[in-house]
Design a protein around this motif. Structure first.
Motif, PDB file in Angstrom:
ATOM      1  N   THR A   1       0.832  -1.201   0.000  1.00 18.50           N
ATOM      2  CA  THR A   1       0.000   0.000   0.000  1.00 18.50           C
ATOM      3  C   THR A   1       0.868   1.252   0.000  1.00 18.50           C
ATOM      4  OG1 THR A   1      -0.166   0.384   2.402  1.00 18.50           O
ATOM      5  CG2 THR A   1      -1.625  -1.271   1.468  1.00 18.50           C
ATOM      6  N   ALA A   2       0.395   2.294  -0.651  1.00 17.52           N
ATOM      7  CA  ALA A   2       1.015   3.624  -0.611  1.00 17.52           C
ATOM      8  C   ALA A   2      -0.027   4.568  -0.033  1.00 17.52           C
ATOM      9  CB  ALA A   2       1.433   4.071  -1.998  1.00 17.52           C
ATOM     10  N   GLU A   3       0.269   5.155   1.141  1.00 19.75           N
ATOM     11  CA  GLU A   3      -0.736   5.935   1.858  1.00 19.75           C
ATOM     12  C   GLU A   3      -0.155   7.266   2.320  1.00 19.75           C
ATOM     13  OE1 GLU A   3      -2.910   3.437   4.801  1.00 19.75           O
ATOM     14  OE2 GLU A   3      -1.555   1.851   4.116  1.00 19.75           O
ATOM     15  N   ASP A   4      -1.009   8.245   2.471  1.00 21.50           N
ATOM     16  CA  ASP A   4      -0.609   9.561   2.965  1.00 21.50           C
ATOM     17  C   ASP A   4      -1.742  10.132   3.828  1.00 21.50           C
ATOM     18  OD1 ASP A   4       0.562  11.989   3.424  1.00 21.50           O
ATOM     19  OD2 ASP A   4       0.081  12.822   1.446  1.00 21.50           O
TER      20      ASP A   4
ATOM     21  N   ASN B   1       2.291  -4.687   3.521  1.00 23.91           N
ATOM     22  CA  ASN B   1       3.466  -3.826   3.409  1.00 23.91           C
ATOM     23  C   ASN B   1       3.002  -2.396   3.126  1.00 23.91           C
ATOM     24  OD1 ASN B   1       5.390  -6.173   3.412  1.00 23.91           O
ATOM     25  ND2 ASN B   1       4.283  -6.625   1.521  1.00 23.91           N
ATOM     26  N   GLN B   2       3.078  -1.537   4.140  1.00 24.05           N
ATOM     27  CA  GLN B   2       2.537  -0.181   4.023  1.00 24.05           C
ATOM     28  C   GLN B   2       3.665   0.835   3.887  1.00 24.05           C
ATOM     29  OE1 GLN B   2       0.033  -1.230   7.633  1.00 24.05           O
ATOM     30  NE2 GLN B   2      -1.338   0.239   6.646  1.00 24.05           N
ATOM     31  N   VAL B   3       3.532   1.737   2.921  1.00 28.74           N
ATOM     32  CA  VAL B   3       4.539   2.752   2.634  1.00 28.74           C
ATOM     33  C   VAL B   3       3.921   4.131   2.861  1.00 28.74           C
ATOM     34  CG1 VAL B   3       6.044   3.757   0.891  1.00 28.74           C
ATOM     35  CG2 VAL B   3       5.705   1.277   0.961  1.00 28.74           C
ATOM     36  N   LEU B   4       4.638   4.970   3.600  1.00 28.80           N
ATOM     37  CA  LEU B   4       4.198   6.355   3.823  1.00 28.80           C
ATOM     38  C   LEU B   4       4.715   7.234   2.696  1.00 28.80           C
ATOM     39  CD1 LEU B   4       2.980   8.639   5.549  1.00 28.80           C
ATOM     40  CD2 LEU B   4       5.164   8.750   6.770  1.00 28.80           C
ATOM     41  N   VAL B   5       3.817   7.839   1.962  1.00 28.23           N
ATOM     42  CA  VAL B   5       4.186   8.731   0.863  1.00 28.23           C
ATOM     43  C   VAL B   5       4.799  10.012   1.441  1.00 28.23           C
ATOM     44  CG1 VAL B   5       3.270  10.163  -0.994  1.00 28.23           C
ATOM     45  CG2 VAL B   5       2.470   7.815  -0.714  1.00 28.23           C
ATOM     46  N   GLN B   6       5.930  10.431   0.886  1.00 32.95           N
ATOM     47  CA  GLN B   6       6.607  11.656   1.324  1.00 32.95           C
ATOM     48  C   GLN B   6       7.023  12.464   0.091  1.00 32.95           C
ATOM     49  OE1 GLN B   6       9.276  11.104   4.895  1.00 32.95           O
ATOM     50  NE2 GLN B   6       9.149   8.957   4.267  1.00 32.95           N
ATOM     51  N   PRO B   7       6.120  13.274  -0.431  1.00 29.57           N
ATOM     52  CA  PRO B   7       6.404  14.005  -1.672  1.00 29.57           C
ATOM     53  C   PRO B   7       7.615  14.921  -1.583  1.00 29.57           C
ATOM     54  CG  PRO B   7       4.062  14.125  -1.110  1.00 29.57           C
ATOM     55  CD  PRO B   7       4.769  13.528   0.070  1.00 29.57           C
TER      56      PRO B   7
ATOM     57  N   THR C   1       6.515   9.933  -4.108  1.00 31.16           N
ATOM     58  CA  THR C   1       5.122  10.227  -4.446  1.00 31.16           C
ATOM     59  C   THR C   1       4.356   8.925  -4.644  1.00 31.16           C
ATOM     60  OG1 THR C   1       5.653  10.289  -6.797  1.00 31.16           O
ATOM     61  CG2 THR C   1       5.809  12.371  -5.582  1.00 31.16           C
ATOM     62  N   PHE C   2       3.047   9.053  -4.848  1.00 29.65           N
ATOM     63  CA  PHE C   2       2.246   7.862  -5.138  1.00 29.65           C
ATOM     64  C   PHE C   2       2.754   7.167  -6.395  1.00 29.65           C
ATOM     65  CE2 PHE C   2      -1.049  10.021  -2.504  1.00 29.65           C
ATOM     66  CZ  PHE C   2      -1.302   8.985  -1.634  1.00 29.65           C
ATOM     67  N   ALA C   3       3.086   7.958  -7.414  1.00 33.64           N
ATOM     68  CA  ALA C   3       3.580   7.374  -8.670  1.00 33.64           C
ATOM     69  C   ALA C   3       4.906   6.648  -8.449  1.00 33.64           C
ATOM     70  CB  ALA C   3       3.743   8.483  -9.712  1.00 33.64           C
ATOM     71  N   ALA C   4       5.809   7.258  -7.663  1.00 33.64           N
ATOM     72  CA  ALA C   4       7.100   6.618  -7.392  1.00 33.64           C
ATOM     73  C   ALA C   4       6.914   5.315  -6.623  1.00 33.64           C
ATOM     74  CB  ALA C   4       7.998   7.568  -6.609  1.00 33.64           C
TER      75      ALA C   4
ATOM     76  N   ILE D   1      -3.644   2.205  -3.351  1.00 30.94           N
ATOM     77  CA  ILE D   1      -3.132   3.567  -3.521  1.00 30.94           C
ATOM     78  C   ILE D   1      -4.038   4.491  -2.712  1.00 30.94           C
ATOM     79  CG2 ILE D   1      -2.524   5.369  -5.170  1.00 30.94           C
ATOM     80  CD1 ILE D   1      -2.713   3.041  -7.289  1.00 30.94           C
ATOM     81  N   GLY D   2      -3.428   5.232  -1.786  1.00 32.57           N
ATOM     82  CA  GLY D   2      -4.216   6.095  -0.913  1.00 32.57           C
ATOM     83  C   GLY D   2      -5.114   7.046  -1.673  1.00 32.57           C
ATOM     84  N   GLU D   3      -4.610   7.629  -2.738  1.00 33.46           N
ATOM     85  CA  GLU D   3      -5.424   8.560  -3.526  1.00 33.46           C
ATOM     86  C   GLU D   3      -4.820   8.744  -4.908  1.00 33.46           C
ATOM     87  OE1 GLU D   3      -6.945  13.211  -3.504  1.00 33.46           O
ATOM     88  OE2 GLU D   3      -5.987  12.365  -1.723  1.00 33.46           O
ATOM     89  N   ILE D   4      -5.658   8.688  -5.925  1.00 36.75           N
ATOM     90  CA  ILE D   4      -5.226   9.021  -7.288  1.00 36.75           C
ATOM     91  C   ILE D   4      -5.467  10.513  -7.483  1.00 36.75           C
ATOM     92  CG2 ILE D   4      -5.666   8.672  -9.748  1.00 36.75           C
ATOM     93  CD1 ILE D   4      -6.402   5.802  -9.140  1.00 36.75           C
ATOM     94  N   ARG D   5      -4.363  11.278  -7.567  1.00 38.57           N
ATOM     95  CA  ARG D   5      -4.471  12.734  -7.627  1.00 38.57           C
ATOM     96  C   ARG D   5      -4.111  13.313  -8.977  1.00 38.57           C
ATOM     97  NH1 ARG D   5      -1.113  13.889  -1.985  1.00 38.57           N
ATOM     98  NH2 ARG D   5      -2.670  13.038  -0.554  1.00 38.57           N
ATOM     99  N   ASP D   6      -3.366  12.569  -9.778  1.00 40.36           N
ATOM    100  CA  ASP D   6      -2.875  13.143 -11.023  1.00 40.36           C
ATOM    101  C   ASP D   6      -2.808  12.081 -12.110  1.00 40.36           C
ATOM    102  OD1 ASP D   6      -0.526  11.609 -10.499  1.00 40.36           O
ATOM    103  OD2 ASP D   6       0.270  13.250  -9.282  1.00 40.36           O
TER     104      ASP D   6
END
Length: 612
Positions: free
Chosen positions: A392-395, A405-411, A416-419, A434-439
């Motif tokens: 998971t990728a979360e923010d 396996n949880q990953v904290l997004v740190q732009p 980023t979510f994409a990375a 994916i925590g949020e699709i923003r772009d």
């Protein structure tokens, strides 16, 4: 020039108040303490001279009056404000009284010209020094300033900054938080009597404000700690989801968000504003000296050995000071069983069918605070078995789960979510969240992952399920990619539930009123057995008539007809009509079902949804 201590010692010997042997022993003791004590106080502690005699001798030598500070039981707070804590600690002084343009100040060394100049410069008054004993001066400073004078406050503050978490045992919330801790875990927190707590703070709050400018919290933090802990524990006790700490021009307000509504729980004096915010920032490991920029952090409270509570902290500079919002993240209260989330029979079947798919994308949509994270976590928990790899990728990461396996997004560092998604695809994943699709970049990678053998779950911010499709298209993702990858869209809202303890029938809700509110053909079948209810108010719900919240869902499977409509560029309105024709309940019609079942009220439904 001989040291001052030697000079004072010789004067005391000449006056036959001490012997040379006693002086040498006192000097040796001072040397062992590395000069952190004065000669006079050392001689007093060693019993070589009574403190009263030493004070009388110094008064004669310095030709200044000696004062007994016990006679000053009530010094005017306005006088105390004249001398800031930093000078009190630096020079060991205490302002006593003011007559005209002259302020009388008690000192240990009335010949200290640096101290006298500092005091004159900071107060703009003429300084009249008097001499007081060291022990009496320290006690008086603690009484009127609430702070130590040996620098221990800075050390205590450093220790707090290094602490990883904070322990609060059960206290005033003992009934609701039973068995969460033990009496040895720390001081009892009284969450019932906030008025007394605030009163304790007001006795010495000015010190906290002054010392805060130095980046420290002193002994005055004890009542502040009690107040902050009480606010947090009481929020858990009453089931709040957020705590709002808000400064205004004339009041400092604390509000809880309970069942979606903000309720004022107390108005504090403006005096405690800076101290309380600083305490929260220290607990969240934020920079207490930075008051111009927003900051985000996290607080972890340990309620004994059995329960951890996380608070997500956001601090924002406003016109009258910093506002703090604390989001409560209590893993014990999160509902991760999807069968208990409130789906009806068809909705549950549609979700189970989508989760059983080997690949594709499941989207959850709704505004902030609508329960999207809970829905996503419950879906992940249903899929969390030892034979699959879930990433998971979360923010931010709100709750941690074993086996995921949880990953904290740190732009700010490029994570980023994409990375994260790009890395996930090299980690042999089966399921991705994916925590949020923003772009566009995040959406495109997610959709391609869904098309290449992965089950992808994600959230998007839109109003309902059909508009989610057009949101992806507006990001620039090709229609054929959306049509071939998205398998299910879940839109949701939260509304309040009727209190079970004061629930009574509501005869004012009739089928005709529900039809005017936007009931569907499916709802018509429910009218025959409907039992609309309302809450009359009781102690359980604080006379609100509501207790707890429930979710309203719109579950839209992407059928073959909808895929073809997406490919030909159908509008959101066209997709909405198609889903209704296929029997998909809108959020409004799902809410009307709950009204018919007597779970919530029509007023609540109309507050969170619109008729289609």
């Amino acid at each position: 020039m001989p040291p001052v201590t030697d000079k004072l010692g010789k004067l005391l010997i000449t006056a036959n108040l001490i012997t040379e042997k006693q002086l040498n022993e006192a000097l040796a003791a001072m040397k062992q303490s590395k000069g952190s004590t004065r000669l006079g106080s050392t001689l007093v502690k060693m019993g070589y001279i009574p403190e009263e005699k030493l004070l009388q001798f110094l008064s004669q030598q310095f030709r200044v009056p000696a004062v007994d500070l016990k006679m000053y039981q009530h010094i005017d707070p306005a006088i105390i404000k004249l001398v800031p804590l930093e000078l009190v600690k630096k020079h060991m002084v205490l302002p006593l009284r003011r007559v005209g343009a002259t302020v009388t100040v008690a000192m240990l060394d009335p010949t200290n010209m640096v101290a006298l100049d500092d005091l004159k410069f900071r107060t703009n008054y003429t300084i009249e020094p008097v001499i007081a004993s060291e022990s009496a001066l320290i006690e008086a400073i603690k009484k009127y300033y609430g702070a130590g004078v040996t620098g221990g406050a800075a050390q205590a503050s450093a220790a707090i900054l290094q602490a990883k978490d904070y322990t609060i045992p059960e206290g005033g919330a003992a009934d609701e938080l039973a068995d969460l801790g033990n009496a040895d875990a720390g001081p009892i927190v009284d969450v019932e009597d906030f008025d007394k707590t605030v009163g304790d703070v007001l006795d010495s709050v000015e010190v906290a404000e002054t010392d805060q400018d130095l980046g420290m919290i002193t002994e005055v933090e004890a009542p502040i700690i009690k107040l902050v802990n009480g606010i947090m524990v009481n929020a858990m006790k009453v089931g709040a989801s957020d705590i709002h700490v808000e400064p205004y021009e004339t009041v400092f307000r604390i509000r809880y968000r309970i069942d979606g509504d903000l309720q004022t729980v107390m108005n504090l004096p403006l005096k405690v504003k800076n101290s309380l915010i600083s305490r929260i920032k220290i607990m969240a490991k934020l920079d207490i000296a930075e008051r111009r920029l927003p900051q985000d952090g996290r607080i972890k409270l340990k309620l004994g050995p059995k329960r951890d509570i996380d608070f997500r902290v956001s601090v924002l500079p406003t016109l009258f000071g910093e506002k703090a919002v604390l989001r409560l993240l209590d893993k014990a209260n999160i509902q991760v069983d999807k069968d208990k989330l409130g789906f009806d029979k068809k909705q549950g079947a549609d979700i189970n069918a989508a989760l059983a798919m080997p690949y594709g994308m499941i989207l959850v949509t709704g505004p902030t605070g609508s329960g999207k994270t809970t829905t996503l976590y419950s879906c992940l928990q249903a899929l969390n078995t030892p034979d699959v790899n879930i990433s998971t990728a979360e923010d931010p990461v709100e709750f941690n789960f074993m086996g995921i396996n949880q990953v904290l997004v740190q732009p700010d560092i490029g994570l980023t979510f994409a990375a994260c998604l790009k890395s996930f695809l090299r980690q042999d994943p089966d399921i991705i969240l994916i925590g949020e699709i923003r772009d566009f970049e995040t959406g495109e990678i997610a959709i391609k992952a869904a098309m290449t053998g992965h089950l992808v779950l994600a959230s998007v911010h839109t109003n309902d399920a059909p508009s989610t499709i057009n949101r992806l298209l507006n990001m620039g993702i090709e229609p054929f990619l959306v049509a071939s990858s998205v398998i299910l869209v879940i839109a949701q809202r939260l509304c309040r539930s009727i209190c079970k303890d004061c629930k009574v029938p509501d005869p004012t809700v009739t089928p005709e009123i529900l039809r005017m509110a936007g009931a569907s053909k499916t709802n018509e079948e429910e009218f025959a057995n409907m039992t609309p209810m309302k809450g009359k108010g009781c102690a359980t719900c604080n006379n609100k008539g509501y207790k707890g919240r429930l979710a309203l869902y719109q579950i839209m499977p992407v059928s073959e007809d909808i895929r073809l409509a997406i490919l030909r560029g159908a509008s959101t309105d066209e997709l909405r009509k198609m889903t209704i024709e296929q029997g998909v309940k809108t959020i409004r019609t799902s809410g009307i079902t709950k009204v018919c079942q007597g779970i919530t009220t029509l007023k609540e439904i109309e507050g969170v949804s619109i008729a289609e």
